[in-house]
Design an enzyme around this catalytic site. Structure first.
Site, PDB file in Angstrom:
ATOM      1  N   ASP A 188     -27.715  25.135 -40.773  1.00 25.49           N
ATOM      2  CA  ASP A 188     -28.364  26.450 -41.253  1.00 25.49           C
ATOM      3  C   ASP A 188     -29.103  25.921 -42.677  1.00 25.49           C
ATOM      4  O   ASP A 188     -28.393  25.292 -43.508  1.00 25.49           O
ATOM      5  CB  ASP A 188     -27.646  27.456 -41.635  1.00 25.49           C
ATOM      6  CG  ASP A 188     -28.215  28.731 -41.736  1.00 25.49           C
ATOM      7  OD1 ASP A 188     -28.799  29.435 -41.048  1.00 25.49           O
ATOM      8  OD2 ASP A 188     -27.537  29.284 -43.024  1.00 25.49           O
TER       9      ASP A 188
ATOM     10  N   GLU B 260     -32.136  22.764 -39.082  1.00 21.96           N
ATOM     11  CA  GLU B 260     -33.280  24.161 -39.494  1.00 21.96           C
ATOM     12  C   GLU B 260     -33.567  23.702 -40.820  1.00 21.96           C
ATOM     13  O   GLU B 260     -32.929  24.070 -41.844  1.00 21.96           O
ATOM     14  CB  GLU B 260     -32.361  25.302 -39.535  1.00 21.96           C
ATOM     15  CG  GLU B 260     -33.243  26.501 -39.572  1.00 21.96           C
ATOM     16  CD  GLU B 260     -32.900  27.531 -40.353  1.00 21.96           C
ATOM     17  OE1 GLU B 260     -33.449  28.583 -40.569  1.00 21.96           O
ATOM     18  OE2 GLU B 260     -32.226  27.329 -41.527  1.00 21.96           O
TER      19      GLU B 260
HETATM   20  C1  NOJ Z   1     -31.210  30.860 -41.176  1.00 17.60           C
HETATM   21  C2  NOJ Z   1     -30.742  31.641 -40.209  1.00 17.60           C
HETATM   22  O1  NOJ Z   1     -31.419  31.360 -39.065  1.00 17.60           O
HETATM   23  C3  NOJ Z   1     -31.106  33.306 -40.994  1.00 17.60           C
HETATM   24  O2  NOJ Z   1     -30.713  34.010 -39.863  1.00 17.60           O
HETATM   25  C4  NOJ Z   1     -30.339  33.261 -42.263  1.00 17.60           C
HETATM   26  O3  NOJ Z   1     -30.539  34.597 -42.544  1.00 17.60           O
HETATM   27  C5  NOJ Z   1     -30.437  32.466 -43.058  1.00 17.60           C
HETATM   28  N1  NOJ Z   1     -30.555  30.961 -42.665  1.00 17.60           N
HETATM   29  C6  NOJ Z   1     -29.331  32.375 -44.106  1.00 17.60           C
HETATM   30  O4  NOJ Z   1     -28.348  32.003 -43.759  1.00 17.60           O
END
Ligand code: NOJ
Length: 538
Positions: free
Chosen positions: A203, A272
């Protein structure tokens, strides 16, 4: 292909755990619900599943606020349920990727509670980003950083100091300059690797390191960056900032590469990382860093042959020099649903079907968001029902509309088999979703589900005989894009995928009969209809 790591060609299905399947009727999806539905996924033909966070969490951001990285929240089950689900997935030949959230924890994490209790200047505070405020009385935030969810990225605590949270105030950012943080995360990775997970989805992988001195964001950039991108993501999340994509993040992933490599079985991690170019993204997948990074350029492209071509060219130009394989993503739980993003009604559906065929024909790995295989649309969730902290913090309508619980049964009323009859899902489902359910689509050979099943089955058959490179093919029309993959075995044919993004039918008769098309009758009299796609052996 025997020596090729599994993830290089895998199709991975993203399970948004809260919204997939609810085994106990509390309205929230859970791990036992996933276990019950694993045969559906094996049958669909995916190779792996990625589970969004199921760890102990107060759910301020639906699990992306982790209070204990080594335990399962009772809302979703227990460590024992996790182990059972993992074993069942492996038995069905499905790999399992879990989400890891290293940029921030929950404000209920024991480290953060200890930091609050210990006070300014303590070693406990140094695990997070605490600073004194600006102004004579320290009553102003330490700098002008804004939360991705809206509002300031700083919250003041009782003793007057401020802590940084790039997301919700319930998600304090760790200080990755502190070696204790890196050691803790290595230990967390090992905890899940020891249990047998096949990989991690990281993440906010581009956010861990902050520019030293925490300088203000340029005011001009700040003022300009509040628009939504076509995918529904705030441009604020993408623009250059002193907290995104700092060089030091790569030291973290070099270390994680060594951790993953110390286990058998091609364990992997996917970043990500919302970065502006394919070239920047490729830095995350250098040979000594991560295995994959989500290629969001694909989901940010509009319905345009020129844009798709450009994404393909840029992606391969970026990944080939670092020896990595590409990934393709049409959607996830943070962006507008694919069918809605591509246009209203049947047009959006036709385009989503074609985009899926293009994605599944490309070399590399594809990530499919749950419900996209059912063609679920974006839902305009009533204000009273909205749950996403983005909405609460003024950062837009929120992401609830792409997170509606999955309809499984062709019933007349919710929960459509998402949970036991009579249970109310955590977000309301539209009353006509019985028609979009898995059960309905299983009976319909022309459904989105049937298309995904056919494409995934064919892909499995074809991939072992296809090369890893694509050649863009000129089809004599600017608004058509086509690409070819050559056969690896002599005497066999390759694969050509043609997508018509234009308004007129285009000739494809020279390619022979299609082996798969995006819909019934889209190839007729040797011509491919607008918004349609086909796979050909050529
Ligand atoms: C990316 C995640 O996909 C999202 O859902 C989340 O709110 C943020 N990161 C913060 O962790």
């Amino acid at each position: 292909m025997t020596n090729v790591p599994w993830w290089r060609h895998a199709v991975c299905y993203q399970i948004y755990v809260r919204s997939f399947a609810d085994s106990d009727g509390d309205g929230v999806g859970d791990l036992a619900g996933i276990a019950q539905r694993l045969p559906y996924l094996a049958d669909l033909g995916v190779d792996a599943i990625w589970l969004t966070p199921f760890y102990r969490s107060p759910q301020a951001d639906h699990g992306y606020d982790v209070a204990d990285y080594r335990d399962v929240d009772p809302l979703f089950g227990s460590l024992a349920t996790f182990d059972e689900m993992l074993a069942q997935a492996h038995e069905l030949g499905l790999r399992v990727i879990v989400d890891i959230v290293p940029n921030h924890s929950s404000d209920q994490h024991e480290w953060f509670r200890a930091a609050l209790a210990a006070g300014p200047g303590s070693p406990e505070r140094e695990r997070y980003v605490f600073r004194d405020g600006r102004g004579a009385d320290g009553g102003k935030p330490p700098n002008n950083w804004q939360s991705v969810f809206g509002g300031p990225a700083w919250t003041q605590v009782d003793d007057g100091q401020w802590y940084l949270h790039l997301f919700d105030s319930g998600q304090p950012d760790f200080d990755w300059d502190n070696p204790e943080v890196g050691d803790e995360f290595e230990s967390i990775l090992r905890f899940w690797l020891d249990r047998g997970v096949d990989g991690f989805r990281i993440d906010v992988a581009h956010g861990l390191a902050k520019e030293s001195g925490l300088p203000d964001v340029d005011e001009f950039v700040l003022a300009a960056a509040d628009d939504l991108t076509p995918s529904g993501l705030s441009a604020r999340a993408l623009a250059a900032r002193p907290y995104w994509d700092q060089p030091a993040v790569h030291d973290v992933y070099r270390r994680w590469h060594r951790v993953l490599g110390s286990y058998e079985g091609d364990r992997m991690a996917i970043a990500e990382a919302w970065v502006p170019t394919a070239e920047t993204l490729a830095r995350y997948i250098r040979r000594d860093e991560l295995q994959q990074a989500f290629n969001f350029l694909w989901l940010q492209a509009e319905w345009s042959a020129a844009q798709f071509r450009q994404v393909i060219v840029d992606t391969f130009a970026a990944v080939e020099p670092v020896g990595a394989s590409p990934t393709w993503v049409l959607a996830n739980h943070d962006v507008i649903r694919t069918v809605t993003r591509y246009g209203d009604g049947p047009v959006g559906v036709a385009r989503a079907r074609s985009a899926a065929l293009a994605m599944l024909a490309l070399p590399g790995s594809a990530y499919v968001y749950q419900g996209d295989e059912l063609g679920l649309p974006q839902i305009d969730v009533a204000e009273a029902d909205r749950q996403d902290p983005t909405w609460r913090r003024g950062g837009g309508v929120g992401r609830d509309g792409c997170r509606i619980p999955i309809p499984w049964a062709a019933d007349d009323a919710p929960p459509f088999g998402f949970g036991p009859n009579g249970s109310a899902p955590w977000l309301p489902q539209p009353s006509d979703w019985g028609a979009r359910s898995v059960a309905s689509q299983e009976r319909d050979p022309e459904s989105m589900l049937a298309l995904y099943r056919s494409a995934l089955r064919l892909r499995r058959e074809l991939v072992p005989g296809l090369g890893d490179r694509v050649t863009l093919v000129e089809r004599g029309a600017a608004d058509v894009f086509a690409f070819a993959r050559a056969a690896t075995r002599p005497g066999e044919s390759g694969l050509v995928c043609v997508v018509n993004c234009g308004a007129a039918a285009v000739p494809v008769g020279d390619l022979g009969e299609p082996i798969l098309t995006s819909g019934p009758g889209v190839v007729s009299d040797g011509a491919l209809a607008p918004d349609a796609a086909g796979w050909f052996r050529a």
